[in-house]
Design an enzyme around this catalytic site. Structure first.
Site, mmCIF file in Angstrom:
data_model
loop_
_atom_site.group_PDB
_atom_site.id
_atom_site.type_symbol
_atom_site.label_atom_id
_atom_site.label_comp_id
_atom_site.label_asym_id
_atom_site.label_seq_id
_atom_site.Cartn_x
_atom_site.Cartn_y
_atom_site.Cartn_z
ATOM 1 N N GLU A 115 -13.201 -50.015 30.694
ATOM 2 C CA GLU A 115 -12.115 -49.774 29.752
ATOM 3 C C GLU A 115 -12.145 -50.794 28.620
ATOM 4 O O GLU A 115 -12.474 -51.963 28.818
ATOM 5 C CB GLU A 115 -10.766 -49.795 30.481
ATOM 6 N N CYS A 128 -10.215 -55.712 22.729
ATOM 7 C CA CYS A 128 -10.390 -56.377 24.016
ATOM 8 C C CYS A 128 -11.537 -55.688 24.741
ATOM 9 O O CYS A 128 -11.435 -54.501 25.080
ATOM 10 C CB CYS A 128 -9.100 -56.278 24.821
ATOM 11 N N CYS A 135 -15.037 -56.806 38.803
ATOM 12 C CA CYS A 135 -14.920 -58.250 38.615
ATOM 13 C C CYS A 135 -15.238 -58.956 39.923
ATOM 14 O O CYS A 135 -14.982 -58.428 41.004
ATOM 15 C CB CYS A 135 -13.500 -58.607 38.164
ATOM 16 N N CYS A 139 -8.597 -62.192 41.355
ATOM 17 C CA CYS A 139 -7.331 -62.859 41.045
ATOM 18 C C CYS A 139 -6.201 -61.957 41.528
ATOM 19 O O CYS A 139 -6.166 -60.775 41.206
ATOM 20 C CB CYS A 139 -7.208 -63.128 39.543
ATOM 21 N N CYS A 142 -4.023 -59.584 39.217
ATOM 22 C CA CYS A 142 -4.744 -58.778 38.218
ATOM 23 C C CYS A 142 -5.213 -57.463 38.829
ATOM 24 O O CYS A 142 -5.902 -57.451 39.846
ATOM 25 C CB CYS A 142 -5.938 -59.583 37.701
#
Length: 395
Positions: A115, A128, A135, A139, A142
């Site tokens: 995205e 962005c 990932c 975290c 997130c």
């Protein structure tokens, strides 16, 4: 402190089979483009000039068809088309928020999707972009972090996100037309899916292309790379990319940051602050941005604000603090701090002489806000209890 669970995969590159066939010129450095042109029949004496010409067509004018490169001989254009291609990620879906934010789902090699978000403001337009599919960092606040790492993006797939957005914004200049200095896409933030510093070489090569004065022409001061704290690569970012730096800080004690940003178990707050204090580009004009997500009852006390200031002052780091109201997502294990609490926290920072802007939430109606990005094809429908358990927040 002993850590039993793995913090993050020790991965710099995930091996994968690249698609066979024509070579994609997008994402190649100038030196590499020169090499492949020579390998496929361009005379060595002409190669540097040809790189300059092709580079301008691709990155200054946004041309994808060799036939349109009119300052090249017809036979040479045919030769290029035989061996090379100019390809960028394919737009799968495009959503536009009520506030004008655009969220793109783009497909890359292997059928994976990432995205990309474009945020228009009065004085700038910020894109962005993502650096990984998924990932490594998990975290706990997130949404992107609840998706496992699939692979690193290539330099072509990273700079291709910028090119895709310029296509959608209709922002490629026309050769010979009067120059228009207005830029709809004026800023880049590496704050999408992934940890950029776990994909350093591809991110570096893509940003070098974005900054090239004969191409997309973005100033290095209009590019901000956000890291969760991959300490060994921080100095290298200044030396080899030269962009601005943002840190996903989010907590003022190791105990809390170990949960919110698990990479802290590998490089703790003191190690991270020491690396930031030594960052070669850090100055009052190029301050390091501390990103701080506001979580109700977790990291938003007055004591946290004072500890944050103490960290920054003790290490003499030129800094500004971006306070980010938590963008809740389905199953999120946290709640957003109240507006009064966020303002009180910001006021403590401001009174100490530091900028503490409260980030305006953009695009949350299309799940495009900070921390909400997650590829639709990889999105797992997890219950709140599952997510809390994975984040180490269960009973």
């Amino acid at each position: 402190m002993s850590v039993k669970a793995p913090i993050t995969q020790d991965v710099l590159t995930l091996p994968r089979k690249l698609p066979e066939g024509k070579i994609n010129l997008v994402g190649l450095t100038r030196d590499r483009m020169r090499e492949v042109l020579i390998e496929h029949g361009t005379p060595e004496k002409q190669a540097k000039m040809r790189v300059g010409q092709i580079w301008q067509w691709i990155y200054q004018w946004g041309v994808r068809d060799f036939d349109a490169m009119t300052n090249l001989a017809k036979a040479y254009r045919a030769q290029l088309a035989e061996h090379f291609t100019i390809e960028i990620p394919e737009v799968v879906t495009r959503q536009v928020s009520e506030d004008g934010t655009r969220k793109y789902l783009v497909r890359i090699a292997g059928g994976h999707e990432v995205e990309v978000v474009y945020i228009p403001e009065e004085d700038r337009g910020t894109l962005c972009i993502s650096s990984q599919v998924g990932c490594t960092l998990t975290c706990s606040f997130c949404h992107t972090g609840t998706q496992k790492l699939v692979r690193n993006l290539t330099a072509a797939e990273i700079v291709g996100q910028i090119m895709m957005a310029r296509d959608d914004l209709g922002e490629w200049p026309v050769p010979g037309a009067p120059k228009d200095e207005t830029r709809l896409l004026s800023n880049i933030v590496l704050m999408g899916m992934g940890e950029p510093l776990y994909n350093f070489e591809n991110v570096r090569d893509a940003m070098k292309i974005a900054m090239d004065p004969e191409g997309i022409q973005l100033s290095r001061r209009r590019i901000t790379l956000s890291t969760s704290g991959v300490v060994p690569e921080i100095a290298r970012t200044a030396e080899e990319i030269g962009c601005l730096l943002a840190i996903s800080f989010h907590a003022t004690t190791d105990e809390v940051r170990d949960v919110l940003v698990p990479i802290n178990k590998r490089w703790n707050i003191e190690e991270l602050l020491a690396a930031l204090a030594a960052y070669p580009n850090a100055s009052n004009s190029e301050r390091i941005t501390f990103e701080y997500v506001m979580l109700d009852g977790v990291n938003d006390s007055d004591a946290d604000a004072h500890r944050l200031l103490d960290h920054i002052k003790r290490h003499k780091i030129p800094a500004k603090i971006n306070l980010i109201p938590f963008n809740e997502w389905p199953g999120a294990p946290y709640k957003r701090s109240s507006n009064n609490r966020i303002r009180a926290f910001a006021n403590i920072i401001y009174q100490a002489g530091y900028a503490a802007p409260i980030r305006k939430t953009r695009g949350d109606d299309i799940m495009a806000a900070c921390g909400q990005l997650k590829s639709a094809t990889e999105r797992a429908r997890k219950s709140r209890k599952q997510i809390e358990a994975e984040a180490g927040l269960g009973d």
